[in-house]
Design a protein around this motif. Sequence first.
Motif, PDB file in Angstrom:
ATOM      1  N   LYS A  29       6.555  13.262  13.239  1.00 15.91           N
ATOM      2  CA  LYS A  29       5.953  12.068  13.819  1.00 15.91           C
ATOM      3  C   LYS A  29       4.684  11.794  13.025  1.00 15.91           C
ATOM      4  N   ILE A  30       4.613  10.622  12.375  1.00 10.65           N
ATOM      5  CA  ILE A  30       3.590  10.339  11.370  1.00 10.65           C
ATOM      6  C   ILE A  30       2.726   9.151  11.782  1.00 10.65           C
ATOM      7  N   ASN A  31       1.426   9.289  11.617  1.00  9.07           N
ATOM      8  CA  ASN A  31       0.502   8.171  11.792  1.00  9.07           C
ATOM      9  C   ASN A  31       0.590   7.299  10.539  1.00  9.07           C
ATOM     10  N   PRO A  32       1.090   6.053  10.667  1.00  9.72           N
ATOM     11  CA  PRO A  32       1.288   5.235   9.454  1.00  9.72           C
ATOM     12  C   PRO A  32      -0.006   4.790   8.795  1.00  9.72           C
ATOM     13  N   ALA A  33      -1.120   4.833   9.520  1.00  7.54           N
ATOM     14  CA  ALA A  33      -2.396   4.410   8.934  1.00  7.54           C
ATOM     15  C   ALA A  33      -2.932   5.439   7.967  1.00  7.54           C
ATOM     16  N   THR A  34      -2.686   6.731   8.255  1.00  7.16           N
ATOM     17  CA  THR A  34      -3.291   7.798   7.456  1.00  7.16           C
ATOM     18  C   THR A  34      -2.279   8.673   6.724  1.00  7.16           C
ATOM     19  N   GLY A  35      -1.029   8.689   7.203  1.00  5.13           N
ATOM     20  CA  GLY A  35      -0.030   9.608   6.644  1.00  5.13           C
ATOM     21  C   GLY A  35      -0.063  10.983   7.272  1.00  5.13           C
ATOM     22  N   ARG A  51       0.846  -1.192   0.000  1.00  5.18           N
ATOM     23  CA  ARG A  51       0.000   0.000   0.000  1.00  5.18           C
ATOM     24  C   ARG A  51       0.881   1.242   0.000  1.00  5.18           C
ATOM     25  N   THR A  52       0.288   2.367  -0.338  1.00  8.05           N
ATOM     26  CA  THR A  52       1.000   3.641  -0.375  1.00  8.05           C
ATOM     27  C   THR A  52       0.233   4.665   0.442  1.00  8.05           C
ATOM     28  N   VAL A  53       0.939   5.421   1.260  1.00  5.47           N
ATOM     29  CA  VAL A  53       0.336   6.465   2.085  1.00  5.47           C
ATOM     30  C   VAL A  53       1.088   7.765   1.825  1.00  5.47           C
ATOM     31  N   SER A  54       0.351   8.862   1.656  1.00  6.31           N
ATOM     32  CA  SER A  54       0.963  10.174   1.444  1.00  6.31           C
ATOM     33  C   SER A  54       0.997  10.958   2.747  1.00  6.31           C
ATOM     34  N   VAL A  55       2.027  11.795   2.919  1.00  5.44           N
ATOM     35  CA  VAL A  55       2.245  12.514   4.173  1.00  5.44           C
ATOM     36  C   VAL A  55       1.904  13.996   4.013  1.00  5.44           C
ATOM     37  N   GLY A 111       4.617   2.305  17.156  1.00  5.94           N
ATOM     38  CA  GLY A 111       3.403   2.570  16.397  1.00  5.94           C
ATOM     39  C   GLY A 111       3.419   3.804  15.517  1.00  5.94           C
ATOM     40  N   PHE A 112       4.515   4.552  15.537  1.00  5.62           N
ATOM     41  CA  PHE A 112       4.599   5.761  14.709  1.00  5.62           C
ATOM     42  C   PHE A 112       5.854   5.738  13.846  1.00  5.62           C
ATOM     43  N   ILE A 113       5.780   6.453  12.721  1.00  4.47           N
ATOM     44  CA  ILE A 113       6.929   6.625  11.846  1.00  4.47           C
ATOM     45  C   ILE A 113       7.527   8.002  12.121  1.00  4.47           C
ATOM     46  N   TYR A 114       8.829   8.029  12.295  1.00  8.69           N
ATOM     47  CA  TYR A 114       9.548   9.295  12.445  1.00  8.69           C
ATOM     48  C   TYR A 114      10.362   9.505  11.182  1.00  8.69           C
ATOM     49  N   SER A 115      10.276  10.703  10.613  1.00  7.57           N
ATOM     50  CA  SER A 115      10.951  10.970   9.344  1.00  7.57           C
ATOM     51  C   SER A 115      11.503  12.383   9.319  1.00  7.57           C
ATOM     52  N   ASN A 116      12.714  12.503   8.772  1.00  5.81           N
ATOM     53  CA  ASN A 116      13.193  13.853   8.483  1.00  5.81           C
ATOM     54  C   ASN A 116      12.701  14.264   7.094  1.00  5.81           C
ATOM     55  N   VAL A 117      12.739  15.539   6.824  1.00  6.82           N
ATOM     56  CA  VAL A 117      12.387  16.089   5.510  1.00  6.82           C
ATOM     57  C   VAL A 117      13.666  16.690   4.940  1.00  6.82           C
ATOM     58  N   TRP A 118      14.092  16.173   3.794  1.00 11.68           N
ATOM     59  CA  TRP A 118      15.379  16.574   3.214  1.00 11.68           C
ATOM     60  C   TRP A 118      15.490  18.094   3.103  1.00 11.68           C
ATOM     61  N   HIS A 119      16.623  18.608   3.567  1.00  9.95           N
ATOM     62  CA  HIS A 119      16.931  20.035   3.545  1.00  9.95           C
ATOM     63  C   HIS A 119      16.051  20.870   4.474  1.00  9.95           C
ATOM     64  N   LYS A 120      15.368  20.213   5.414  1.00 11.87           N
ATOM     65  CA  LYS A 120      14.661  20.945   6.464  1.00 11.87           C
ATOM     66  C   LYS A 120      15.130  20.413   7.822  1.00 11.87           C
ATOM     67  N   PRO A 121      15.284  21.290   8.819  1.00 17.12           N
ATOM     68  CA  PRO A 121      15.819  20.863  10.121  1.00 17.12           C
ATOM     69  C   PRO A 121      14.734  20.306  11.041  1.00 17.12           C
ATOM     70  N   ILE A 122      13.840  19.495  10.496  1.00 17.14           N
ATOM     71  CA  ILE A 122      12.723  18.978  11.282  1.00 17.14           C
ATOM     72  C   ILE A 122      12.631  17.463  11.169  1.00 17.14           C
ATOM     73  N   ILE A 123      11.996  16.867  12.178  1.00 13.68           N
ATOM     74  CA  ILE A 123      11.623  15.458  12.134  1.00 13.68           C
ATOM     75  C   ILE A 123      10.131  15.383  12.413  1.00 13.68           C
TER      76      ILE A 123
END
Length: 341
Positions: A285-291, A249-253, A271-283
């Motif tokens: 916290k993402i709900n993997p069910a909904t994005g 499946r594919t989920v958009s953030v 239960g959560f996905i943590y992701s950085n955003v390239w070229h932004k100083p942030i991380i």
Amino acid sequence: MKRNTIAGFAIIFLLSSCNNNEKMLDSLADYNNSKEAKGYHFGDRLTLPKEVTDNAETITVSFGENETSNLTIDPKFFTLGDNNVTFIIKTKSGETLSQDATINVFAKKTEQNISYNIVAEYPHDPTNFVEGFLMEGNMIYESAGLDGDSKLVKYTLGSSTPSVIEKQPIDVFSEGCAIVGDKIYQLTYKNKIGFVYDKNSLKKLSQFPLPNMIGEGWGLTYDGKNLIATDGSKNLYFLDINSPSKVVRTVSVAGHAETYNNINELEFHKGFIYSNVWHKPIILKINPATGEAIGKFDFTKLTHENDQGNSEHVLNGIAFKGDNMLITGKNWTKIYEVAIQ
């Protein structure tokens, strides 16, 4: 005379119809930049221009292979972020018109700003262009990129000297990695393949083709069931662990007012996905069910301290040590242990 009058009315009707059609198409073409096109949420109803609703018999929204005449933002058809669609309109005069447009869908709730304290600092090899970053026990597993200098390394937290190192072929650019049992899975940037290694020796065991819909390999993590990959877009791709070339499946953030493209290095934790955003100083916290991005860490200060004036030395490493987060970046000299408030 009567015949000429009828012909005149027909010409007027035709010109009026063409004029209405032009207005309808122009209003939909401008829809991309209109106020109504921004800020939709799931469950909302599309607000279309009056020029369209006044003259349309039926309105269908096409997504390519799928289409719907229900003008509600339904997650069966729409994803978070930008949705490229085609409006197909049957006019009251019997004509069929089509117009491309973009519909933006966002999360209902605003991302929470998550507070943290730095509780420890550890050395990091500044020659490593970090693409993947993991911790298990007291061991760090790191995938370092760049053409001609890509490698997978293993070292004890607190020592930046590798205990094991596996160098990549000169034509391979290493990317994200994830631990699954006694194996490490790793993506490559543009080679369209992934590798599987023995976790202890880092010896390569096998390789697999990346799914066609994944343009480039970026980040990778494991949620206990599926591998989750990124390709520099807004998407999270859930891959079958038994057949990593298959997208389950594919989920958009997206957040409350922003689509997050360039989703990069990933970590799954409780239960959560943590992701950085390239070229932004942030991380995020993402709900993997909904994005939905439900939270956000701001590491601006740490990024400025470590980028050494190089815009490519970005935040790009996330791991967990118990409930504390470890972060580092490309060519950073330190790993930071962060206690989440």
